[in-house]
Every structure is written in structure tokens, then in C-alpha cells.
Enzyme design. Structure first.
Site, mmCIF file in Angstrom:
data_model
loop_
_atom_site.group_PDB
_atom_site.id
_atom_site.type_symbol
_atom_site.label_atom_id
_atom_site.label_comp_id
_atom_site.label_asym_id
_atom_site.label_seq_id
_atom_site.Cartn_x
_atom_site.Cartn_y
_atom_site.Cartn_z
ATOM 1 N N SER A 128 20.325 38.461 -28.120
ATOM 2 C CA SER A 128 21.114 39.531 -28.769
ATOM 3 C C SER A 128 22.375 38.991 -29.409
ATOM 4 C CB SER A 128 21.583 40.557 -27.734
ATOM 5 O OG SER A 128 20.538 41.359 -27.340
ATOM 6 N N HIS A 153 18.292 42.333 -33.184
ATOM 7 C CA HIS A 153 17.081 41.495 -33.080
ATOM 8 C C HIS A 153 16.236 41.699 -34.341
ATOM 9 C CE1 HIS A 153 17.144 39.956 -28.927
ATOM 10 N NE2 HIS A 153 17.916 41.008 -28.704
ATOM 11 N N HIS A 174 11.338 42.886 -25.652
ATOM 12 C CA HIS A 174 11.779 43.156 -24.279
ATOM 13 C C HIS A 174 10.844 44.171 -23.635
ATOM 14 C CE1 HIS A 174 15.426 42.170 -26.622
ATOM 15 N NE2 HIS A 174 15.849 41.577 -25.516
ATOM 16 N N TYR A 226 11.879 46.556 -21.792
ATOM 17 C CA TYR A 226 12.511 47.891 -21.813
ATOM 18 C C TYR A 226 12.200 48.662 -23.094
ATOM 19 C CZ TYR A 226 16.311 45.723 -24.535
ATOM 20 O OH TYR A 226 17.034 45.046 -25.478
ATOM 21 N N GLU A 227 11.697 47.945 -24.116
ATOM 22 C CA GLU A 227 11.284 48.656 -25.339
ATOM 23 C C GLU A 227 9.943 49.356 -25.125
ATOM 24 O OE1 GLU A 227 11.967 46.216 -29.116
ATOM 25 O OE2 GLU A 227 12.174 44.724 -27.529
ATOM 26 N N ALA A 238 22.027 37.080 -24.066
ATOM 27 C CA ALA A 238 23.336 37.646 -23.745
ATOM 28 C C ALA A 238 23.258 38.112 -22.298
ATOM 29 C CB ALA A 238 23.614 38.834 -24.663
ATOM 30 N N MET A 258 18.494 41.155 -19.354
ATOM 31 C CA MET A 258 17.221 41.894 -19.435
ATOM 32 C C MET A 258 16.115 41.112 -20.136
ATOM 33 S SD MET A 258 18.859 45.522 -20.564
ATOM 34 C CE MET A 258 20.379 46.112 -19.825
ATOM 35 N N SER A 259 16.206 39.792 -20.117
ATOM 36 C CA SER A 259 15.188 39.013 -20.857
ATOM 37 C C SER A 259 14.933 37.684 -20.157
ATOM 38 C CB SER A 259 15.690 38.759 -22.279
ATOM 39 O OG SER A 259 16.807 37.899 -22.260
ATOM 40 N N ASN A 314 30.007 39.817 -21.347
ATOM 41 C CA ASN A 314 30.833 40.804 -20.617
ATOM 42 C C ASN A 314 30.801 40.429 -19.143
ATOM 43 O OD1 ASN A 314 27.885 41.881 -21.088
ATOM 44 N ND2 ASN A 314 28.561 42.723 -19.126
ATOM 45 N N HIS A 334 26.191 48.297 -25.737
ATOM 46 C CA HIS A 334 25.419 47.271 -26.452
ATOM 47 C C HIS A 334 26.200 46.739 -27.656
ATOM 48 C CE1 HIS A 334 22.004 45.006 -27.879
ATOM 49 N NE2 HIS A 334 21.883 45.728 -28.980
HETATM 50 N N1 HPA Z 1 23.610 43.436 -17.758
HETATM 51 C C1 HPA Z 1 22.364 43.298 -18.226
HETATM 52 N N2 HPA Z 1 22.090 42.785 -19.416
HETATM 53 C C2 HPA Z 1 23.106 42.358 -20.181
HETATM 54 C C3 HPA Z 1 24.440 42.470 -19.750
HETATM 55 C C4 HPA Z 1 24.708 43.038 -18.481
HETATM 56 O O1 HPA Z 1 25.860 43.152 -18.030
HETATM 57 N N3 HPA Z 1 25.214 41.965 -20.750
HETATM 58 C C5 HPA Z 1 24.371 41.557 -21.740
HETATM 59 N N4 HPA Z 1 23.098 41.806 -21.399
#
Ligand code: HPA
Length: 272
Positions: free
Chosen positions: A28, A59, A81, A83-84, A111, A209-210, A233, A245
Site C-alpha cells: 500500500s 493498489h 488481499h 479482505y477484498e 504497510a 493484512m498481507s 502508523n 487508510h
Molecule cells: N494494522 C493492520 N494493517 C495495517 C496497519 C495496522 O495498524 N497499518 C498498515 N496496515
């Protein structure tokens, strides 16, 4: 399944001038790295048999073939992903296709939310191991014996030699080399503070998440895997800020030059 991988690989093979040695999956907000590819040949996912579309902003949804300082690469700009709503076997189809195209090294980038208190937003962390909290595994179902064993060993998913080359690249460009354990979740909701505390107790340094589905499938089929997490973050509860996001993409965007330099340096250490 093997047929699908072969058909995808056959389609790409017809368009390529030379077999790629290294595949790079851009996470990402990290897609801009693709601008460094010389003589790029772009292929959209929608044109490749059996490749699914990505629906996430940040993406792009294409693969790009070309060279970086004489080294042939194939870059996945826009990953899929779970989650999609994608099936995990569709998420890992690109990685398996890369193997059939002759790829030896796979660099996965993402990310992540930082859990380790040493990490700050903007840090790039090399993945040394992972914890799979998705509840899914890409190797479920009939094993494809032609590409890997039924019960693959997982004691060294992230290749030590590649990790060492990453360390050299970090030091060469004056970046602090840090490694960590990546915990993957299904998403798309971010974690609760209680979940992050649990992951920390389990030994995780970062969460995202990947990456883990691709890493498992790639290791299964014999690719040498490396992973780089961009800490966008601090994870939920580590910081009190609300996660968005857009902010994740913005933070990844801020480090794009550092990230590109690191990848360019790493590629120059891989044999051409
Ligand atoms: N959690 C899950 N996925 C992420 C995060 C997070 O804090 N930051 C970027 N992708």
C-alpha cells in the site's frame, strides 16, 4: 490449479524479453517504485488469465517486467488481499506464476502498524519471521506436488542470505537496520488495542493484512523470500490516534524515496 498457473505464466511469457530473476510485490502506497524499471512492459491483471482484480485504492493492478541496473525484475503493482473477498489461492496466484517464469527471489513489501516500542512511523523493517493470525493457509486442499511438498518446513521462510543482503543495503545507504516479526491478520477492520496487546505478548513486532499468504506459497514453491515492512502508523492502542487508510497511504508515500533507494541498492547486490 496447476493449469491456471501455467496459463497465466504462458500469457506473460509471450510478452517478456527475458526471464525475470527477482519479483517485487509493492505494498500500500509503495507503488511508485515501479518508475525505476527500465524498458517497462506493463500487463494489466484483467488481461492475464485467472488473475483477479484489486479493488483497494493505492493498489494499481498490473505487473511490470523490465530491468533495474541490468537485473531482470517482475513487479506486482497492487496486490490482492483476502479482505477484498478474494480466495487465498487467488491471492497467491501471482507469486506461483512468478516461479514458473523463472523467478528466484521474491521481495514482499507492505504497510504495517508498529507494535515494537522501538519503531516509529516511516521506519523500514526487515521481516525475519511471521505469525499467521489470518486463520487461512494457501496450501489447503490437494497439494500441487509439482511445485512443492505437502508439509513444507517453515523454519526459515525469510531467506537468511537475502536478509543479510538487505542488511548490507540498509547500511550502505545509511539506514538503521532493524528486523522484526510480522503478524498477519485478515482485516479489513484494524485491530483493537486488546488484540494488539495479545500480538505483542505472542512476540509480534508489527501487524498488517498481507504478505503471509504470499510468503507461505512462495516458500512452498522454493522461492527465496525477503520481506520489508514500512511502519506507517503505531498499532491500535500503542498510539491513541484513530487509524485511517488515507493516513497509511500518506505515510508510505512520505518514505517512497528512502524505500526506492533501499530496493535499488538491494537489487544491485543480487547477481545479474
Ligand atoms: N494494522 C493492520 N494493517 C495495517 C496497519 C495496522 O495498524 N497499518 C498498515 N496496515
Amino acid at each position: 490449479m496447476l493449469n491456471q498457473i501455467q496459463e497465466a505464466a504462458d500469457y506473460i511469457r509471450k510478452k517478456m524479453n527475458h526471464a525475470p530473476q527477482t519479483a517485487i510485490v509493492l505494498g500500500s502506497g509503495l507503488g511508485d517504485f515501479a518508475q525505476n524499471i527500465q524498458g517497462p512492459i506493463e500487463i494489466r491483471y484483467e488481461d492475464i488469465p485467472h488473475f483477479k482484480q484489486t479493488s483497494v485504492t493505492g493498489h494499481a493492478g498490473k505487473i511490470i517486467l523490465g530491468k533495474i541496473n541490468g537485473h531482470s525484475v517482475i513487479v506486482q503493482q497492487g496486490r490482492l488481499h483476502m479482505y477484498e473477498g478474494h480466495d487465498i489461492t487467488d491471492v497467491v496466484l501471482p507469486v506461483r506464476t512468478f516461479k514458473l517464469l523463472g523467478v528466484e527471489n521474491l521481495i514482499l513489501t507492505n504497510a504495517s502498524g508498529g507494535i515494537n516500542s522501538q519503531y516509529k512511523p516511516g521506519d523500514l523493517i526487515c521481516i525475519k519471521d511471521h505469525i499467521n493470525m489470518t486463520g487461512k493457509n494457501p496450501l489447503i486442499g490437494k497439494n500441487i506436488d509439482e511445485i512443492g511438498p505437502r508439509f513444507p518446513d517453515m523454519s526459515e521462510v525469510y531467506n537468511k542470505e537475502l536478509l543479510h543482503q538487505l542488511e548490507t543495503a540498509f547500511k550502505k545507504i545509511g539506514l538503521n537496520f532493524q528486523t522484526g516479526i510480522y503478524c498477519s491478520v485478515l482485516g479489513p477492520s484494524y485491530e483493537t488495542p486488546a488484540e494488539v496487546r495479545m500480538f505483542k505478548t505472542l512476540g509480534a513486532d508489527m501487524v498488517g493484512m498481507s504478505t503471509v499468504p504470499e510468503a507461505i506459497a512462495a516458500h512452498h514453491c522454493g522461492l527465496r523470500v525477503a520481506g520489508i515492512a514500512c511502519i506507517t502508523n503505531l498499532a491500535s492502542g500503542i498510539s491513541l490516534e484513530v487509524l485511517k487508510h488515507e493516513d497509511v497511504k500518506d505515510e508510505a508515500n512520505k518514505v517512497k524515496d528512502k524505500f526506492s533507494n533501499l530496493l535499488l541498492e538491494t537489487i544491485s547486490l543480487l547477481q545479474s
